[in-house]
Design an enzyme around this catalytic site. Structure first.
Site, PDB file in Angstrom:
ATOM      1  N   LYS A  31       0.852  -1.190   0.000  1.00 32.36           N
ATOM      2  CA  LYS A  31       0.000   0.000   0.000  1.00 32.36           C
ATOM      3  C   LYS A  31       0.887   1.239   0.000  1.00 32.36           C
ATOM      4  O   LYS A  31       1.739   1.395   0.884  1.00 32.36           O
ATOM      5  CB  LYS A  31      -0.894  -0.012   1.252  1.00 32.36           C
ATOM      6  CG  LYS A  31      -1.575   1.338   1.576  1.00 32.36           C
ATOM      7  CD  LYS A  31      -2.439   1.261   2.831  1.00 32.36           C
ATOM      8  CE  LYS A  31      -2.931   2.641   3.265  1.00 32.36           C
ATOM      9  NZ  LYS A  31      -3.771   2.600   4.476  1.00 32.36           N
ATOM     10  N   LYS A  75      -9.612  12.820   8.829  1.00 33.44           N
ATOM     11  CA  LYS A  75      -9.138  12.364  10.139  1.00 33.44           C
ATOM     12  C   LYS A  75      -9.061  13.534  11.104  1.00 33.44           C
ATOM     13  O   LYS A  75      -8.909  14.677  10.681  1.00 33.44           O
ATOM     14  CB  LYS A  75      -7.712  11.799   9.996  1.00 33.44           C
ATOM     15  CG  LYS A  75      -7.609  10.445   9.351  1.00 33.44           C
ATOM     16  CD  LYS A  75      -6.146   9.996   9.323  1.00 33.44           C
ATOM     17  CE  LYS A  75      -5.995   8.663   8.620  1.00 33.44           C
ATOM     18  NZ  LYS A  75      -6.666   7.559   9.314  1.00 33.44           N
ATOM     19  N   ASP A 119       2.102   6.259   5.620  1.00 38.10           N
ATOM     20  CA  ASP A 119       1.055   5.341   5.173  1.00 38.10           C
ATOM     21  C   ASP A 119       1.417   4.648   3.846  1.00 38.10           C
ATOM     22  O   ASP A 119       0.625   3.897   3.301  1.00 38.10           O
ATOM     23  CB  ASP A 119      -0.279   6.091   5.060  1.00 38.10           C
ATOM     24  CG  ASP A 119      -1.491   5.186   5.256  1.00 38.10           C
ATOM     25  OD1 ASP A 119      -1.324   4.093   5.842  1.00 38.10           O
ATOM     26  OD2 ASP A 119      -2.583   5.563   4.807  1.00 38.10           O
ATOM     27  N   ASP A 167     -11.835   7.221   4.476  1.00 37.01           N
ATOM     28  CA  ASP A 167     -10.596   6.973   5.219  1.00 37.01           C
ATOM     29  C   ASP A 167     -10.185   5.494   5.160  1.00 37.01           C
ATOM     30  O   ASP A 167      -9.115   5.116   5.606  1.00 37.01           O
ATOM     31  CB  ASP A 167     -10.761   7.428   6.674  1.00 37.01           C
ATOM     32  CG  ASP A 167      -9.427   7.588   7.387  1.00 37.01           C
ATOM     33  OD1 ASP A 167      -8.385   7.519   6.696  1.00 37.01           O
ATOM     34  OD2 ASP A 167      -9.431   7.779   8.616  1.00 37.01           O
ATOM     35  N   ARG A 183      -7.528  -0.397   1.527  1.00 38.10           N
ATOM     36  CA  ARG A 183      -8.058  -1.661   0.995  1.00 38.10           C
ATOM     37  C   ARG A 183      -8.531  -1.489  -0.439  1.00 38.10           C
ATOM     38  O   ARG A 183      -8.571  -2.447  -1.199  1.00 38.10           O
ATOM     39  CB  ARG A 183      -9.179  -2.170   1.905  1.00 38.10           C
ATOM     40  CG  ARG A 183     -10.382  -1.281   1.951  1.00 38.10           C
ATOM     41  CD  ARG A 183     -11.291  -1.592   3.117  1.00 38.10           C
ATOM     42  NE  ARG A 183     -10.724  -1.138   4.392  1.00 38.10           N
ATOM     43  CZ  ARG A 183     -11.270  -1.382   5.577  1.00 38.10           C
ATOM     44  NH1 ARG A 183     -12.398  -2.067   5.651  1.00 38.10           N
ATOM     45  NH2 ARG A 183     -10.703  -0.936   6.679  1.00 38.10           N
ATOM     46  N   GLU A 204      -9.185   3.907   2.641  1.00 39.25           N
ATOM     47  CA  GLU A 204      -8.703   3.967   1.252  1.00 39.25           C
ATOM     48  C   GLU A 204      -7.725   2.854   0.903  1.00 39.25           C
ATOM     49  O   GLU A 204      -7.624   2.436  -0.252  1.00 39.25           O
ATOM     50  CB  GLU A 204      -8.058   5.335   0.987  1.00 39.25           C
ATOM     51  CG  GLU A 204      -6.612   5.511   1.487  1.00 39.25           C
ATOM     52  CD  GLU A 204      -6.427   5.344   2.993  1.00 39.25           C
ATOM     53  OE1 GLU A 204      -7.397   5.589   3.732  1.00 39.25           O
ATOM     54  OE2 GLU A 204      -5.321   4.953   3.424  1.00 39.25           O
ATOM     55  N   ASP A 211      -2.216  10.203   4.113  1.00 41.78           N
ATOM     56  CA  ASP A 211      -3.613   9.822   4.335  1.00 41.78           C
ATOM     57  C   ASP A 211      -4.297  10.844   5.232  1.00 41.78           C
ATOM     58  O   ASP A 211      -4.191  10.780   6.452  1.00 41.78           O
ATOM     59  CB  ASP A 211      -3.662   8.418   4.967  1.00 41.78           C
ATOM     60  CG  ASP A 211      -5.102   7.931   5.173  1.00 41.78           C
ATOM     61  OD1 ASP A 211      -6.033   8.587   4.655  1.00 41.78           O
ATOM     62  OD2 ASP A 211      -5.274   6.889   5.841  1.00 41.78           O
TER      63      ASP A 211
HETATM   64  N1  BES Z   1      -3.811   4.304   7.304  1.00 44.16           N
HETATM   65  C1  BES Z   1      -4.949   4.090   8.120  1.00 44.16           C
HETATM   66  C2  BES Z   1      -4.719   3.028   9.183  1.00 44.16           C
HETATM   67  C3  BES Z   1      -3.801   3.370  10.320  1.00 44.16           C
HETATM   68  C4  BES Z   1      -4.122   4.356  11.232  1.00 44.16           C
HETATM   69  C5  BES Z   1      -2.665   2.620  10.519  1.00 44.16           C
HETATM   70  C6  BES Z   1      -3.276   4.630  12.291  1.00 44.16           C
HETATM   71  C7  BES Z   1      -1.830   2.883  11.564  1.00 44.16           C
HETATM   72  C8  BES Z   1      -2.134   3.887  12.449  1.00 44.16           C
HETATM   73  C9  BES Z   1      -6.117   3.617   7.263  1.00 44.16           C
HETATM   74  O1  BES Z   1      -6.180   4.131   5.994  1.00 44.16           O
HETATM   75  C10 BES Z   1      -7.383   4.034   7.956  1.00 44.16           C
HETATM   76  O2  BES Z   1      -7.593   5.202   8.087  1.00 44.16           O
HETATM   77  N2  BES Z   1      -8.178   3.067   8.391  1.00 44.16           N
HETATM   78  C11 BES Z   1      -9.375   3.329   9.088  1.00 44.16           C
HETATM   79  C12 BES Z   1     -10.444   2.413   8.561  1.00 44.16           C
HETATM   80  C13 BES Z   1     -11.827   2.749   9.038  1.00 44.16           C
HETATM   81  C14 BES Z   1     -12.272   4.063   8.453  1.00 44.16           C
HETATM   82  C15 BES Z   1     -12.752   1.638   8.622  1.00 44.16           C
HETATM   83  C16 BES Z   1      -9.140   3.063  10.571  1.00 44.16           C
HETATM   84  O3  BES Z   1      -8.418   2.119  10.887  1.00 44.16           O
HETATM   85  O4  BES Z   1      -9.628   3.838  11.375  1.00 44.16           O
HETATM   86 ZN    ZN Z   2      -4.386   4.752   5.166  1.00 40.90          ZN
HETATM   87 MN    MN Z   3      -7.213   5.993   5.917  1.00 42.35          MN
END
Ligand code: BES
Ligand code: ZN
Ligand code: MN
Length: 511
Positions: free
Chosen positions: A272, A284, A295, A354, A358, A356, A277
């Site tokens: 990825k 966020k 990210d 957010d 996947r 994104e 992000d």
């Molecule tokens: N890049 C983030 C995941 C992340 C956040 C990894 C903090 C490490 C530390 C990812 O893109 C994300 O924002 N995921 C969301 C998914 C949710 C919206 C379903 C998450 O984990 O909150």
């Molecule tokens: Zn992300």
């Molecule tokens: Mn995200």
């Protein structure tokens, strides 16, 4: 400047350096030789005498016996030892020592050397650790790493480690030179992944990430194909398009390949590459948003890994693939409520922009599966839920193949990287049901790392052997400076390399 390594069978006390760091088995835990034989030498031999008894005194005072993770640090105040500092690292029981322990010991030593502003380090391996020479070199390279590119003037480091002498008690391995070179390649590759991950998002974005991958490919004689935004759209990578179109910095896609003449297996590693992000329209919160410059750690791992593969040339076909985009809110940004197609063909209802990672991985997996891999690995800083579950020093991995799980856990033991297997719980798939599209792309809060994995699984087609790594730790950054294999940028590369090297060493030809 690259570090110059020398390997020599000599007692460290006879060497010259700024810092002498030695590894010590727990006293009494090493084979002492039979009755009447001389006790085995240790890398501390000779120091007490040269230091007029100061070593034994300090050992007694600190009760230093070589217990794992204990250290003893002594300034050297005699001209008889040509160094400023002696540091002994306890390694614990000799018989339970692993490659990972030696790597970590060497990393700690290099980190301590940096702290002392050392240019030259003497690293004393204890008797019996000679076989882990490559891991020791890897550890030095990883431990000496610092990200100082953007520091100026006084903030620039005053000294850099340029020379390391590794001393052994027994004869070093016959192929010591090769092992040193390999260890350096491994260290440089992981450090390349860390450099890329640590780059700020104003400098590193999808286009410049591709440029970095191209530079790496050129240096190591690897083939690379890169797609720009027009090509991404033409090929039908709609999910990558959706995520990337809300930024001035348009998305990219890269495919790096290493194809030896008669490979034993074909392994693909997908990453990825979200260069920043923000969360997009589902933005966020401000706190910690800057960490999302990391990210793209999964993509960075792919580039660093391929650099190692290009240098070590294992007899396995390896493809490194990443999708890169910047997730931003903008007039052109994709929205919650959108329905998008995908390279696979399935339609996806967007719930939260957010989530994104996947989406871009779904297209990357659909691309990768066409290469018919024996093993398809993806790695991504995918969910905060994984960090909640395992903490920021451990990654999660998923596989439904028990043999692969076994192999993976052996690889993790060798790399020393913390990675725990998480389950693909089928019930959670219900969360991904949509009324208006084939799939919804997020579930609810509970089991968030698992539902993300289940979403990805929808895009691997008929691939039998797939491992998904939710490398959450690196997104929090290089918080463990100087390397300790737990968390931080570059986390995962050593494990992927182990899996690949294992396939090269063990498996009979399948093609
Ligand atoms: N890049 C983030 C995941 C992340 C956040 C990894 C903090 C490490 C530390 C990812 O893109 C994300 O924002 N995921 C969301 C998914 C949710 C919206 C379903 C998450 O984990 O909150
Ligand atoms: Zn992300
Ligand atoms: Mn995200």
């Amino acid at each position: 400047m690259p570090v110059k390594f020398t390997v020599r069978k000599v007692l460290p006390v006879k060497e010259t350096g700024d810092v002498i760091a030695v590894g010590v088995w727990l006293s009494g835990s090493s084979s002492k030789g039979g009755r009447g034989k001389k006790p085995e030498q240790t890398p501390l031999d000779g120091f007490d005498r040269a230091m007029n008894g100061a070593l034994l005194k300090a050992q007694k005072k600190d009760e230093f016996k070589g217990k794992k993770d204990s250290t003893l640090s002594l300034p050297i105040q005699t001209a008889r030892v040509k160094a400023n500092k002696l540091i002994a690292f306890g390694l614990g029981e000799h018989r339970s020592i692993t490659e990972a322990d030696i790597r970590t010991f060497a990393a700690k030593a290099a980190r301590a050397a940096n702290g002392e502003r050392a240019k030259k380090l003497v690293l004393g391996l204890p008797a019996g650790a000679e076989q882990f020479l490559r891991a020791a070199v890897e550890g030095v390279e990883l431990g000496a790493y610092r990200f100082t590119k953007y520091l100026t003037g006084d903030r620039k480091p005053k000294a850099e480690l340029t020379q390391v002498t590794i001393t052994t008690i027994n004869e070093p391995p016959a192929n010591a030179k090769d092992l040193v070179a390999q260890g350096q390649h491994v260290g440089h590759g992981v450090n390349l992944a860390r450099d890329l991950s640590n780059e700020p998002p104003n400098e590193l974005f999808p286009d410049t990430l591709v440029l970095a991958a191209k530079a790496m490919a050129k240096e190591h004689g690897l083939k690379i194909q890169a797609f720009d935004f027009a090509e991404i759209k033409k090929r039908g990578m709609k999910l990558l398009q959706a995520v990337g179109q809300g930024s001035e910095r348009k998305p990219t896609f890269a495919h790096i390949s290493y194809v030896p003449a008669k490979p034993k297996k074909r392994i693909i590693v997908v990453g990825k590459g979200i260069t920043f992000d923000s969360g997009g329209i589902s933005i966020k919160p401000a706190a910690g948003m800057g960490d999302m410059r990391h990210d793209m750690s999964g993509a960075a791992n792919v580039v660093g890994l391929m650099a190692i593969i290009g240098a070590l040339k294992p007899n396995v076909e390896v493809h490194g693939i990443f999708a890169a985009a910047e997730n931003m809110p903008d007039g052109a940004a994709y929205r919650p409520g959108d329905i998008w197609g995908s390279l696979d063909g399935k339609s996806v209802e967007i719930v939260n922009t957010d989530a994104e990672g996947r989406l871009i991985l779904a297209d990357a997996l659909a691309y990768a599966r066409e290469l018919k891999p024996d093993l398809l690995i993806d790695n991504a800083t995918l969910t905060g839920a994984c960090v909640v579950a395992l903490g920021s020093t451990c990654s999660g991995y998923y596989t439904s193949n028990e043999d692969t799980a076994k192999e993976w856990s052996a690889a993790v033991a060798g790399s020393g990287e913390q990675m725990w297997r998480l389950p693909l719980i089928e019930e959670l798939k219900d969360q991904l049901k949509s009324d208006v599209a084939d799939l919804k792309h997020t579930g609810d809060r509970w089991g968030g790392s698992i539902s993300a994995a289940l979403f990805l699984r929808e895009f691997i087609g008929t691939t039998k052997n797939w491992v998904h790594c939710d490398i959450a730790g690196p997104a929090i950054g290089d918080r463990i400076r100087g390397w300790d294999p737990k968390g931080g940028t570059g986390h995962g590369v050593l494990t992927f390399l182990k899996v690949i090297e294992h396939a090269a060493a063990a498996a009979p030809a399948t093609v």
